[in-house]
Design a protein around this motif. Structure first.
Motif, PDB file in Angstrom:
ATOM      1  N   UNK A 151      -1.910  63.393  22.424  1.00 46.39           N
ATOM      2  CA  UNK A 151      -1.729  62.877  23.788  1.00 46.39           C
ATOM      3  C   UNK A 151      -0.686  61.758  23.841  1.00 46.39           C
ATOM      4  N   UNK A 152      -0.529  61.013  22.764  1.00 50.61           N
ATOM      5  CA  UNK A 152       0.403  59.877  22.752  1.00 50.61           C
ATOM      6  C   UNK A 152       1.856  60.301  22.583  1.00 50.61           C
ATOM      7  N   UNK A 153       2.070  61.528  22.083  1.00 50.74           N
ATOM      8  CA  UNK A 153       3.426  61.903  21.710  1.00 50.74           C
ATOM      9  C   UNK A 153       3.798  63.275  22.278  1.00 50.74           C
ATOM     10  N   UNK A 202      -5.575  71.542  23.061  1.00 50.14           N
ATOM     11  CA  UNK A 202      -4.566  72.114  23.947  1.00 50.14           C
ATOM     12  C   UNK A 202      -4.335  71.231  25.168  1.00 50.14           C
ATOM     13  N   UNK A 203      -5.402  70.682  25.712  1.00 49.89           N
ATOM     14  CA  UNK A 203      -5.255  69.829  26.901  1.00 49.89           C
ATOM     15  C   UNK A 203      -4.577  68.510  26.558  1.00 49.89           C
ATOM     16  N   UNK A 204      -4.681  68.084  25.306  1.00 48.90           N
ATOM     17  CA  UNK A 204      -4.047  66.825  24.914  1.00 48.90           C
ATOM     18  C   UNK A 204      -2.576  67.006  24.585  1.00 48.90           C
ATOM     19  N   UNK A 205      -2.176  68.210  24.156  1.00 50.87           N
ATOM     20  CA  UNK A 205      -0.799  68.451  23.722  1.00 50.87           C
ATOM     21  C   UNK A 205       0.135  68.515  24.919  1.00 50.87           C
ATOM     22  N   UNK A 206       1.431  68.269  24.648  1.00 53.45           N
ATOM     23  CA  UNK A 206       2.440  68.331  25.707  1.00 53.45           C
ATOM     24  C   UNK A 206       2.707  69.762  26.148  1.00 53.45           C
TER      25      UNK A 206
END
Length: 733
Positions: A151-153, A202-206
């Motif tokens: 989520x941070x990147x 998946x929800x955290x990824x860009x």
């Protein structure tokens, strides 16, 4: 045939060739040869234009053998992967990270799941345990730690589509939906199921993209689908999503030619990506594996890499370790890392220079073929052999030059195999037809002399008379002798004229079978035939061809005897002996009479083996050298160690079993029992041998038992007490 008729026939053949190739271009028929040739040409273009410099814009972080040795086998704990991601962005300032892998299952390597089970079970009343678990849970939840790093990147995950209905994980949002406005109905690659990442991740990824290549008929990966259809949505590959994030190209649209059934390109930001009719892009391989810089994942975790190597770079995380099985067959190498395929595509997208095959290419190819056909119809029939070769070169050279220019300047992969095949085909046919007409008289001469010498020798003389040697030379031959059983008695009871007709029919049959199997008839010796293989033409499989001829002769005799029975004639049986070995073969004889023949000790042995077939009650007997040349291609039974008349050294002899015998339901058991019986026979274990041969005597397809039982009886009751050494001496030729 008159000249006008010949030209009319040639024009008809030209039209037929042109129609076939144009039907292939129009996809009315499929000619695999042209497809394979097109793939080969494309591979040559790629390899010719390989770059010698690595592309430094994209760096591959490799989970290599060194990384696995340091961190342990795959999969690694998610907290370690989270640390790797944070290091890449926080320490090395990566621009975008694409992960060529799927995280479909939860990670419980920290033991959190086990602790939670205890909290709901035996320790549910332990307040201190519950309090400590609540405080430790966030630091032990490896999936959540990994999701936090995602989520941070700017991280893009991978997933895959399948042809089955299995569904696992959470798919990202599609790039397009069927229901979007101005979205005409069209087809693309359709998937039935997928394997995707955990919903938390998946929800955290860009973003996420699939890594399904399109594998061609030869097993090579040359293309990747830009839009794979699943359940009304169209999903892009990992390389495209990474490229979008790296270039901040968020808006995408399809480019449709006027009245076209499907789009020709996908536009994202200022970049246009050409697609073929399968919505796929050609992979612009820069070169063999290693065309992009690689760094070890272990070196990233240990911070051994200079920041400048990764700062503001597109990073792909993958593996070249053979144990992780991410290697593919490509035009750039047969064991090519899958992660580098994504790198090649991203580089091609960044350069706006993807190879393409526009949809108008098929129409242009059809027009070119029509022009070539008309030109050949007008010029080729009146050309000499030299002129036809010059015409083919005149047509091919500009075509190849145009093909090269289109590739180098416009990145167009022209499917040039069809026109090249057409030009080559018609010019070759014209040359062959001209050769036939020019040398027709020589062929007629060959037919005349073919009545007297072997057809293979005639063809050899016609094709290359200068290299043909008639004088005697040493060669390894497979020699066959055939003989009619009981011919002397037959000749005494049949009128000479009727006997002559019967013999002629039998000799015709044997000649036909032997010639079909590339044998050379040496001579007819009364009712016997001598033939050999591997001369005058070289035949590496001469032993096999000799055996095949013998087996077919025995099969043909069944039909021959059926005809004899209908005509009231006696049935005939022939014995066949075959041996392989060195012999002198060539044109030999006197000044008054000569013949192309073979002589030598191996020839004599073949004749002796034929004479022994009746003693063993088998139709065919072969020597051990012949048997050794057959490997396991023919089912053989070893019969004896036989010393024939006139020879000091014994030879092992075998019976090649015919198809009827091999197909009987208990043949394998018969063969095994026979070998045990022969072993006992060699060792003079008469009791065991007699027991086994008596059992075999009841088998319908086993004709040998009576011979061995009689021979064993003679040996076991030998009053001279001669010591048995496992060798049988033939008493007659």
């Amino acid at each position: 045939m008159t000249q006008n008729k010949r030209r009319l026939l040639e024009r008809f053949i030209l039209l037929l060739c042109g129609a076939l190739v144009m039907a292939h271009v129009c996809k009315l028929i499929q000619l695999p040869l042209i497809d394979s040739f097109d793939r080969w040409i494309y591979d040559q273009r790629l390899q010719f234009s390989f770059s010698n410099k690595p592309d430094l814009r994209i760096v591959i972080v490799d989970i290599d053998e060194a990384s696995l040795e340091q961190e342990g086998h795959w999969p690694w704990p998610r907290r370690r992967l989270a640390q790797l991601i944070n290091t890449l962005f926080d320490t090395y300032h990566a621009k975008t990270l694409g992960m060529d892998m799927v995280f479909a299952e939860s990670d419980d390597s920290s033991g959190l799941h086990s602790l939670q089970q205890l909290a709901h079970g035996s320790l549910s009343q332990d307040i201190a345990f519950q309090r400590n678990l609540a405080s430790l849970a966030p630091s032990l939840n490896d999936d959540q730690l990994f999701a936090n790093a995602l989520a941070r990147h700017d991280v893009v995950l991978g997933y895959y589509f399948t042809g089955t209905t299995r569904r696992h994980g959470l798919l990202p949002a599609p790039l397009f939906q069927d229901t979007q406005a101005n979205m005409p109905s069209w087809s693309s690659n359709v998937a039935q199921g997928y394997g995707a990442n955990l919903p938390l991740l998946q929800m955290a990824a860009a973003g996420a993209g699939h890594f399904n290549p399109l594998v061609d008929a030869d097993g090579q990966t040359r293309r990747v689908s830009l839009l794979t259809q699943y359940s009304g949505g169209y999903y892009p590959p990992l390389s495209f999503v990474v490229f979008q994030h790296a270039t901040a190209s968020k808006q995408s649209q399809l480019i449709w030619p006027a009245d076209a059934p499907q789009p020709e390109a996908l536009q994202t930001g200022s970049y246009t990506l050409p697609m073929d009719e399968q919505t796929a892009v050609l992979i612009p391989y820069r070169g063999p594996a290693g065309s992009f810089p690689y760094v070890s994942a272990a070196d990233i975790l240990n911070r051994k890499i200079k920041i400048s190597q990764l700062a503001n770079k597109i990073i792909l995380l993958g593996s070249t370790s053979p144990g992780l099985q991410d290697l593919r067959a490509t035009p750039a190498g047969q064991l090519y890392p899958g992660v580098e395929i994504h790198a090649n595509l991203i580089a091609g997208m960044l350069d706006n220079a993807l190879p393409q095959q526009p949809q108008w290419v098929a129409g242009a190819n059809l027009i070119l073929l029509l022009a070539l056909l008309l030109l050949c119809l007008y010029l080729l029939p009146s050309c000499s052999l030299l002129q036809s070769a010059l015409l083919a070169a005149t047509l091919l050279l500009p075509l190849l030059a145009a093909d090269s220019m289109l590739w180098l300047k416009l990145h167009i992969a022209w499917p040039s195999a069809a026109p090249i095949v057409f030009i080559t085909l018609v010019s070759s046919w014209h040359a062959g037809y001209g050769y036939f007409t020019e040398y027709r008289s020589k062929r007629q001469l060959g037919k005349l002399f073919g009545k007297y010498i072997p057809p293979a020798l005639v063809e050899k003389m016609q094709d290359d008379p200068k290299s043909y040697k008639m004088h005697g030379q040493n060669k390894e031959l497979s020699v066959m002798f055939t003989d009619i059983r009981g011919f002397t008695s037959l000749a005494e009871h049949m009128p000479a004229e009727e006997l002559g007709r019967l013999l002629n029919r039998l000799m015709d049959l044997q000649t036909k079978v032997i010639n079909q199997h590339l044998g050379t008839i040496d001579k007819f010796i009364g009712d016997a035939v001598m033939a050999f293989w591997n001369a005058p033409l070289d035949d590496p499989a001469h032993a096999r061809h000799a055996i095949d001829a013998a087996l077919e002769l025995q099969e043909a005799m069944k039909h021959f005897n059926q005809q004899n029975t209908l005509q009231g004639l006696p049935e005939l049986q022939i014995g066949i002996g075959i041996n392989t070995g060195p012999a002198v073969v060539g044109d030999m004889g006197s000044s008054l009479r000569r013949a192309y023949t073979a002589i030598g000790d191996s020839v004599n042995l073949a004749a002796r083996l034929e004479g022994q077939t009746k003693n063993y009650n088998v139709p065919i007997l072969i020597g051990e050298t012949t048997a050794s040349r057959l490997a396991d291609e023919i089912d053989l039974l070893e019969l004896d160690r036989l010393r024939v008349k006139g020879k000091q050294k014994p030879t092992r002899v075998f019976w090649p079993v015919d198809q009827t015998t091999r197909q009987c339901k208990n043949w394998r058991k018969i063969k095994e029992k026979h070998q045990k019986a022969i072993d006992a026979y060699y060792k003079a274990d008469w009791k065991q041998a007699i027991l086994l041969f008596e059992e075999l005597d009841n088998e319908k397809y086993y004709p040998l038992a009576k011979h061995y039982l009689s021979h064993i009886h003679t040996l076991s009751t030998d009053t001279k007490n001669t010591k048995w050494n496992g060798i049988t001496d033939a008493m007659q030729k």
